[in-house]
Structures are given as C-alpha cells and as structure tokens.
Design a protein around this motif. Structure first.
Motif, PDB file in Angstrom:
ATOM      1  N   PHE A  77      -1.769   3.338   4.296  1.00 55.53           N
ATOM      2  CA  PHE A  77      -0.509   2.607   4.438  1.00 55.53           C
ATOM      3  C   PHE A  77       0.424   3.352   5.377  1.00 55.53           C
ATOM      4  O   PHE A  77       1.014   2.782   6.295  1.00 55.53           O
ATOM      5  N   HIS A  78       0.565   4.656   5.147  1.00 56.21           N
ATOM      6  CA  HIS A  78       1.506   5.430   5.938  1.00 56.21           C
ATOM      7  C   HIS A  78       1.187   5.354   7.427  1.00 56.21           C
ATOM      8  O   HIS A  78       2.066   5.125   8.254  1.00 56.21           O
ATOM      9  N   TRP A  79      -0.071   5.515   7.773  1.00 57.73           N
ATOM     10  CA  TRP A  79      -0.413   5.560   9.199  1.00 57.73           C
ATOM     11  C   TRP A  79      -0.387   4.171   9.836  1.00 57.73           C
ATOM     12  O   TRP A  79      -0.016   4.039  11.013  1.00 57.73           O
ATOM     13  N   ILE A  80      -0.751   3.163   9.078  1.00 64.93           N
ATOM     14  CA  ILE A  80      -0.627   1.789   9.619  1.00 64.93           C
ATOM     15  C   ILE A  80       0.841   1.465   9.854  1.00 64.93           C
ATOM     16  O   ILE A  80       1.231   0.932  10.892  1.00 64.93           O
ATOM     17  N   MET A  81       1.664   1.848   8.877  1.00 62.73           N
ATOM     18  CA  MET A  81       3.094   1.607   9.036  1.00 62.73           C
ATOM     19  C   MET A  81       3.649   2.393  10.226  1.00 62.73           C
ATOM     20  O   MET A  81       4.473   1.885  10.993  1.00 62.73           O
ATOM     21  N   ALA A  82       3.171   3.620  10.398  1.00 63.17           N
ATOM     22  CA  ALA A  82       3.656   4.449  11.506  1.00 63.17           C
ATOM     23  C   ALA A  82       3.299   3.816  12.851  1.00 63.17           C
ATOM     24  O   ALA A  82       4.137   3.734  13.763  1.00 63.17           O
ATOM     25  N   VAL A  83       2.057   3.360  12.975  1.00 62.74           N
ATOM     26  CA  VAL A  83       1.635   2.733  14.231  1.00 62.74           C
ATOM     27  C   VAL A  83       2.461   1.471  14.486  1.00 62.74           C
ATOM     28  O   VAL A  83       2.952   1.233  15.602  1.00 62.74           O
ATOM     29  N   LEU A 114       3.686  -4.613  10.005  1.00 55.93           N
ATOM     30  CA  LEU A 114       4.601  -3.788   9.210  1.00 55.93           C
ATOM     31  C   LEU A 114       4.972  -4.499   7.906  1.00 55.93           C
ATOM     32  O   LEU A 114       4.964  -3.893   6.825  1.00 55.93           O
ATOM     33  N   THR A 115       5.276  -5.776   8.005  1.00 59.89           N
ATOM     34  CA  THR A 115       5.674  -6.528   6.811  1.00 59.89           C
ATOM     35  C   THR A 115       4.546  -6.541   5.778  1.00 59.89           C
ATOM     36  O   THR A 115       4.785  -6.288   4.585  1.00 59.89           O
ATOM     37  N   LEU A 116       3.340  -6.812   6.225  1.00 63.16           N
ATOM     38  CA  LEU A 116       2.212  -6.847   5.287  1.00 63.16           C
ATOM     39  C   LEU A 116       1.977  -5.471   4.673  1.00 63.16           C
ATOM     40  O   LEU A 116       1.696  -5.348   3.471  1.00 63.16           O
ATOM     41  N   SER A 117       2.100  -4.426   5.497  1.00 63.44           N
ATOM     42  CA  SER A 117       1.861  -3.081   4.961  1.00 63.44           C
ATOM     43  C   SER A 117       2.946  -2.702   3.955  1.00 63.44           C
ATOM     44  O   SER A 117       2.669  -2.056   2.939  1.00 63.44           O
ATOM     45  N   ILE A 118       4.181  -3.128   4.206  1.00 63.52           N
ATOM     46  CA  ILE A 118       5.266  -2.833   3.258  1.00 63.52           C
ATOM     47  C   ILE A 118       5.039  -3.589   1.944  1.00 63.52           C
ATOM     48  O   ILE A 118       5.255  -3.048   0.847  1.00 63.52           O
ATOM     49  N   LEU A 119       4.608  -4.834   2.059  1.00 61.03           N
ATOM     50  CA  LEU A 119       4.322  -5.604   0.837  1.00 61.03           C
ATOM     51  C   LEU A 119       3.241  -4.907   0.008  1.00 61.03           C
ATOM     52  O   LEU A 119       3.344  -4.783  -1.214  1.00 61.03           O
ATOM     53  N   PHE A 120       2.203  -4.443   0.720  1.00 60.35           N
ATOM     54  CA  PHE A 120       1.145  -3.704   0.027  1.00 60.35           C
ATOM     55  C   PHE A 120       1.736  -2.466  -0.645  1.00 60.35           C
ATOM     56  O   PHE A 120       1.429  -2.157  -1.808  1.00 60.35           O
ATOM     57  N   HIS A 121       2.591  -1.763   0.097  1.00 56.78           N
ATOM     58  CA  HIS A 121       3.157  -0.518  -0.422  1.00 56.78           C
ATOM     59  C   HIS A 121       3.978  -0.772  -1.681  1.00 56.78           C
ATOM     60  O   HIS A 121       3.907   0.004  -2.649  1.00 56.78           O
ATOM     61  N   ILE A 122       4.755  -1.849  -1.669  1.00 56.96           N
ATOM     62  CA  ILE A 122       5.597  -2.148  -2.838  1.00 56.96           C
ATOM     63  C   ILE A 122       4.713  -2.363  -4.078  1.00 56.96           C
ATOM     64  O   ILE A 122       4.960  -1.800  -5.149  1.00 56.96           O
ATOM     65  N   VAL A 123       3.673  -3.148  -3.914  1.00 63.30           N
ATOM     66  CA  VAL A 123       2.773  -3.419  -5.045  1.00 63.30           C
ATOM     67  C   VAL A 123       2.045  -2.139  -5.456  1.00 63.30           C
ATOM     68  O   VAL A 123       1.986  -1.782  -6.641  1.00 63.30           O
ATOM     69  N   HIS A 124       1.529  -1.424  -4.466  1.00 65.88           N
ATOM     70  CA  HIS A 124       0.755  -0.216  -4.726  1.00 65.88           C
ATOM     71  C   HIS A 124       1.607   0.837  -5.418  1.00 65.88           C
ATOM     72  O   HIS A 124       1.194   1.442  -6.426  1.00 65.88           O
ATOM     73  N   ALA A 125       2.824   1.045  -4.881  1.00 67.88           N
ATOM     74  CA  ALA A 125       3.687   2.093  -5.446  1.00 67.88           C
ATOM     75  C   ALA A 125       4.195   1.704  -6.830  1.00 67.88           C
ATOM     76  O   ALA A 125       4.411   2.562  -7.682  1.00 67.88           O
TER      77      ALA A 125
END
Lengths: 282, 335
Positions: A77-83, A114-125
């Motif tokens: 997630f972190h690296w996809i979000m960074a890119v 970015l939006t999809l990765s953030i959504l994933f992050h919210i659920v994951h975290a």
C-alpha cells in the motif's frame, strides 16, 4: 498579493477559480527551508536523545533478532500510494511551471489509483492492523511535554521511548490523512468536469462558487502535499531514520534499533517463536 | 456575440520598422505585449475590452515581413503578406494552388485585403463563450461552457477534445500542412523552422494557446518546399454563409499520382479540433491505392474513427467523412 485567482462568472458573480500558481514555489521553498534548518539543527545544536531506561536483559533475550514492523500488504500500500502521489504531484504541477505534456489523463488515472489504495488502507488498518497505533495517545503528549521542557533547558524527567510510531510520525500521518482526503474528495468531484469513463460530464453539479472553492481546496492541499512530500522524503533518507525506511521495504527492523528507540511495553512484540520469520515477507 | 464597447483600453503602441526591433520589444515586454498583424483578431479582443495588453507591437511597418519570393527550393511568404496577395499570386496559383484556394475563401475581400497569412494561422479560436470573456479553461478558468448538456457547440470539436472543445478557425493552415510548409519563428534563443503541423498545439498540451508562440516569439515567414509543387491539389471549405464565414470544416490535400494510383499524399482538416489535424493514418492507408470512390470511402471512414459528437455537432462526422472522401477520390468522382 493574491493567493487566489478570481473571475467573473456569467451570472456576474465574482468567484475563485483556483489558487495562484506561485504557491507551488512557496510550497517547494518551504519544504527545502524546513529540511535545511532541521539538518543544521540536528548537526550542530541538538542534544543527545535520552529516554528512561529500557527493558531488562531477560526481556531483550525474549525478542527475535528481527522485529516485524510492516506487513507485506501495508508495504505494498505504502509504495503504491507513494508512486501515485509522485505521479499526481508531477502531473499537476510540471505543466504549471512550463513542462508541457498531456497531463490530465495521467493525473486522473493516478488519482484513481491513490483513491483505491487509500480505501484499501482504511479497511486494512481498521480491521487487520492495530488501528490506534497511529493516533496520538496520552503518553505521547506527556512525553512530548517532557521533551519540550528538555529542549528549553528545563528537564522535567526523561521521556519514555516511543510506541510503534513516534508522535511526530503520528502527527504527520494525521496531516497527510486530512490533506489526502481533501484532495481525493475534491478530485473525485472534479472528474465530473473532464472526460473519464467513471462519470458523465456535468459541470453544473454545483454552483460556480462551490466549484471555485473546490478547485481552491484541491490546489491548496495539492501544494501542501509538495511540502509534506519533501519533508517525508527528507526524514526517510536521514541516517538515523534509515532502519525505519528499510523496514518499509523488508518489513522488519533489527532488535537493537527497536530497543534503542521503542518501548516494548508500548509496542508489544508478539511471541514470534510460534510464527514464521518476518523475512518470509509476512 | 460579445457586446462591442468600441473604446479600447489604454495601451502603449510600438510600431517597429525592423524585425530586430520588433523582437527586442517583444522580449522586453513579454506577456504584457500583444502582436498586431492585420488586427482582425486583435481588434475584437481590444474593443470587447477582454484582453487588456499594456503594450501593442504593430508589425505593419516592417517591410521585410511582407512579400512572396521564389527561392531555390520553393517559396517564402512573409508573415505580413495579405491573404489577397497570397490568393492572387500567379506563382502560388500555378504551383501551390491549394494555398491560393484556401486564401481566397477566407472571410470577405475586405478582410482578405487587411488580414495576413501570419495572422490567419495564428488567430485565436472563435468559441463564443471564450470570446465573450467568460472564465473558461482557455481563459485560465476551470470550466468549458460549450461542453455542457446545454452548451451551444454546433461549431465545436469532434476530435481530440480535452476539457476545451474550441476549434482552430484557420483556412490556410490545412493547406500549409498539406504543402509541408515550415513556419519560421524567431525566439529569444534564435530562429526555428517548425513543421506546419507542429506549429499548432491542442489543449492537452497548452489549453491557453492555439500555437507554439509564447511571449517573445515572432512568426516571420512561411517557407514552402518545392516537393509538392504542381501536384494534384484539393481544397474545400464548408461554411454557413458562403460570402463570409469561418469554416464549419475545411480539408486540404496534395496528391502525387502515377496513373490512377496514389503515390504520395498529404491531407489535413481543420475546424474539427483545437488544432488542424494532419490525417497520417489516412495518408498511409491510401498510398498505393487507386484514386477512386472506394478508396475515398474507406479513407473517409478511417478519418472519423474516434470522433465524438457533442450535443449539436453530430453533423460534423459525416461532413468530415465526405470531405476526406471527396479530397481523395475527387469531387466529381465522389458525386
């Protein structure tokens, strides 16, 4: 000095249309000034970091040689979000400083990632990680107060070592979270103004004033993210932080670094003897 | 249509008599300066008080920017040469008829007497939302008023629409692309010869400009190589009023044939996008093919691939298909 660009709408209303683009340079310079000042402070003025005493030798021996810090999913997630973030910043601001290319398509694609990765992050975290580990708690504030007193030359006891994330890291996360959510929400609405396969174009979704404020908020958070990204990259490559950066790649950090910076009572490491090695990429 | 207010804003007028002086002025004043050629585009902006430049650099007194001269490898046309001169020049009529035809159908005789070829290729778009001074994308804003469910977009783009859907209104531009012309531009870093098709930019690259001219740049001349001289040419312009109007669409082609077979071709259309489009895929598809209605039909279909109609301009798709077909097969053949 105008921080916003204004225009007259067809209805004769004076409306903001976007931020003044010189703010790009302000954000860039602010980030560079911060890192220069901080680097000078750490190099010439900062005192030795001291914490209250650490765990007993017995407790140390119970710890594994490598302390797991970031799961594979979290790292991805972190690296996809960074890119995505770098792609967004470059596609947004390079055209404004004279580098011409077809930026809009790349920008909304990166924004979608970015939006999809953030959504994933919210659920994951929320459901799979320790949700509260990134939020400041009472101990953080008490220790921050002690550190502040020590900085001012008035020691009031030693602060404890950090939990999984230092307070500065938690505050940074909070600012990035607010900026990121603002830029994503406004960006999603702005996609109603360009041709994508997500929505039918509808520039009359909001009034001219609301659209204007949306563009301004998107721009302000966008240039803010320039500064935040510079600060983040700067700390990522500082020598004393490199073990943390490396953990975002390999997933773990050494036991020595863990014991030097972190409090095992505040960041409890599970008994890993029953688990696979973190080097397995868990 | 914007209200003509007649009283122009105050500006400093410079009337240089040499290219060197003009360039110095343009470099000195940068984005504060507006270049005045024939004035037919600029005067609208000024009288509507929408553009308010601090400085006007009038090129009318620069003799070296005028005239048509034969060169060892073709032709050089000064940027300030009037459209009447271009349209009526016997050498152009004989060797590059497509350009003469294009120049002869620009607007009205009075306008052609005043308008210049440099101005015709460098003019701004005629989208009325933009010309009315509304804060659209092209004017630096954040919306296209024409590309909305209720926007009046009958004359707008069907191809390469990228936020802004305005079209380029030049008649001579596609002819110059068909002739493989080079635009000679003075920049602060020196002189550049730019392929005609690369002179124009679309909104995906720069939404506020129609061409590569930036502050301090000056188009001085257009050079046409002899490569396409005496070829078969085709030019057709479709407009609402045949006596005086901007194009709804135009097409220009230069074709070299061997018997009935197309050996080489350059074809361009305008008023379908924010820049004139050279149809390279069409060119590639018809090389080596017989010049007949079947080839034209196929080329027309290929030309409109990817076209997206707006609320009121769906007619442009069959129009473009047919213009390309006629350009390749010949009007009589297509009819």
């Amino acid at each position: 000095m105008n921080f916003l660009e204004w225009a007259m709408s067809p209805l004769g209303q004076r409306v903001p249309i976007h931020i003044a683009w010189f703010l790009i340079w302000v954000a860039l310079i602010a980030g560079l000034v911060f890192l220069i000042v901080h680097a000078i402070y750490v190099r010439y003025f900062a005192g030795k970091t001291e914490f209250v005493s650490g765990p007993s030798p017995g407790e140390m021996l119970a710890l594994p040689a490598r302390i797991p810090r970031h799961s594979l999913a979290a790292r991805l997630f972190h690296w996809i979000m960074a890119v995505a973030m770098f792609a967004l910043l470059f596609t947004a601001f390079l055209p404004k400083v004279g580098v011409q290319f077809n930026w809009v398509t790349y920008h909304w694609i990166a924004g979608t990632v970015l939006t999809l990765s953030i959504l994933f992050h919210i659920v994951h975290a929320t459901f799979y990680l320790d949700f509260w580990s990134i939020w400041p708690d009472r101990s953080d504030l008490e220790d921050a107060w002690k550190r502040f007193y020590r900085f001012m030359g008035n020691p009031k006891g030693l602060p404890r070592k950090f939990a999984k994330y230092p307070l500065e890291n938690k505050l940074y996360h909070g600012v990035v979270m607010l900026s990121g959510l603002a830029v994503i929400v406004t960006g999603i609405f702005m996609m109603f103004r360009v041709r994508t396969f997500f929505f039918s174009r509808n520039p009359y979704l909001f009034s001219d004033m609301t659209w204007g404020m949306m563009y301004v908020l998107h721009g302000l958070t966008g240039v803010g993210l320039i500064t935040l990204t510079i600060v983040h990259v700067y700390f990522a490559i500082r020598p004393e932080k490199l073990p943390i950066t490396a953990s975002m790649i390999v997933g773990s950090m050494s036991r020595e670094f863990y014991l030097k910076e972190h409090d095992p009572k505040r960041w409890v490491i599970e008994d890993l003897s029953q688990r696979r090695s973190p080097a397995d990429g868990d | 249509m914007a209200i003509i207010r007649d009283v122009m804003p105050t500006f400093q007028l410079y009337q240089p008599t040499s290219v060197a002086d003009a360039q110095k002025l343009l470099e000195r004043h940068g984005s504060d300066a507006l270049v005045l050629a024939g004035g037919l585009d600029s005067m609208d902006w000024l009288k509507d008080r929408i553009k308010k430049p601090r400085v006007i650099v009038d090129l009318g007194g620069i003799e070296e920017l005028r005239g048509i001269r034969e060169t060892s490898d073709g032709l050089r046309i000064g940027a300030m040469t009037t459209l009447t001169e271009v349209g009526q020049n016997s050498f152009i009529q004989q060797n590059y008829r497509v350009l003469a035809q294009a120049a002869e159908v620009v607007a009205s005789p009075q306008i052609r007497n005043q308008g210049t070829i440099g101005g015709n290729v460098s003019q701004d778009t005629r989208c009325w939302y933009y010309r009315a001074g509304w804060p659209c994308y092209r004017a630096g804003g954040n919306i296209c008023y024409a590309d909305t469910p209720v926007g009046r977009n009958r004359e707008h783009a069907i191809l390469h629409a990228e936020r802004c859907i305005a079209v380029n209104p030049s008649d001579t531009a596609p002819a110059l692309i068909a002739l493989d012309a080079k635009f000679i531009v003075l920049t602060p870093k020196g002189e550049r010869a730019i392929d005609a098709e690369d002179y124009f930019v679309g909104p995906e690259l720069d939404i506020t400009r129609m061409n590569i001219l930036q502050p301090g740049y000056l188009l001085t001349s257009i050079r046409i190589p002899s490569t396409w001289a005496m070829s078969y040419f085709y030019f057709e312009k479709v407009r609402d009023r045949n006596v005086w109007d901007f194009p709804l669409m135009n097409v220009a082609a230069a074709i070299k044939s061997s018997g009935d077979t197309i050996q080489n071709i350059r074809i361009a259309v305008n008023a379908v996008a924010a820049r004139p489009l050279r149809l390279k895929m069409v060119e590639d598809s018809v090389r080596g093919k017989p010049r007949n209605s079947d080839t034209g039909e196929a080329a027309g279909k290929l030309a409109v691939q990817g076209a997206v109609p707006l609320q009121f301009n769906a007619y442009k798709i069959p129009l473009m298909r047919n213009l390309v077909k006629r350009a390749i097969s010949g009007a009589q053949e297509a009819a």
